[in-house]
Each structure stands twice: as C-alpha cells, then as structure tokens.
Write an enzyme that holds these catalytic residues in place. Sequence first.
Site, short mmCIF file in Angstrom:
data_model
loop_
_atom_site.label_atom_id
_atom_site.label_comp_id
_atom_site.label_asym_id
_atom_site.label_seq_id
_atom_site.Cartn_x
_atom_site.Cartn_y
_atom_site.Cartn_z
N CYS A 1 84.13 38.17 -92.06
CA CYS A 1 82.89 38.66 -92.67
C CYS A 1 81.68 38.39 -91.78
O CYS A 1 81.35 37.24 -91.50
CB CYS A 1 82.75 37.97 -94.03
N CYS B 1 78.81 36.39 -93.37
CA CYS B 1 79.24 35.00 -93.55
C CYS B 1 78.99 34.20 -92.27
O CYS B 1 78.63 33.01 -92.32
CB CYS B 1 80.73 34.93 -93.89
#
Length: 98
Positions: A23, A26
Amino acid sequence: MNKFKEIISQDKPVLVDFFAEWCGPCKVQAPILKDLKKKVGDAANIIKIDVDKNQAVASQFGIRNIPTLMIFKNGEVKWKQSGVVQADELERLINQNR
C-alpha cells in the site's frame, strides 16, 4: 487475536495502524508514526497490524481501506479514520484520550 485484545485493553491510548506492505499511502504513514512515537513517548502505544497477515482482526473492526488508524483505550474504540493522518492531529487525538 487474544494478544491484540490484551494490547488494546490498556489504560493508555493505543494507536493501531492497519496497513499492507503493498500500500502506497501506508508507506507515507509509516514515517509519520515514527515521528509521532518520539513526540508521545510512553503516553501511548503505537502498533501496526498487517491486514494481509491478520485478516480476522481487520475483519472484526470492519477495515475496508488502508491505511486505517484507530485509537483504543480500555478495549474501546475512541477514534477511527482511513487515509494518511498527520502527526500533529494524531498527537492531539492521543492527548484527548489520555
């Protein structure tokens, strides 16, 4: 799962970062959390939960988007938000939930 329940049941705020290795946002959130830990020290715990490795926990808390950040205290959800959140805002929320 039992270990997770034990961690979020503490008497101080616990910030949980639900993330995944693949991600992009993230990866942006990770250094923000490191900076935050320096600011709050022992006033709060900050843990990361990989949703791919911990699907039961992610499912239990309805994690649909990542990163999703949650603050727990005494096992209760005090705050939840998806997306990247800046350190100043997280610090304010932690202090609010001490």
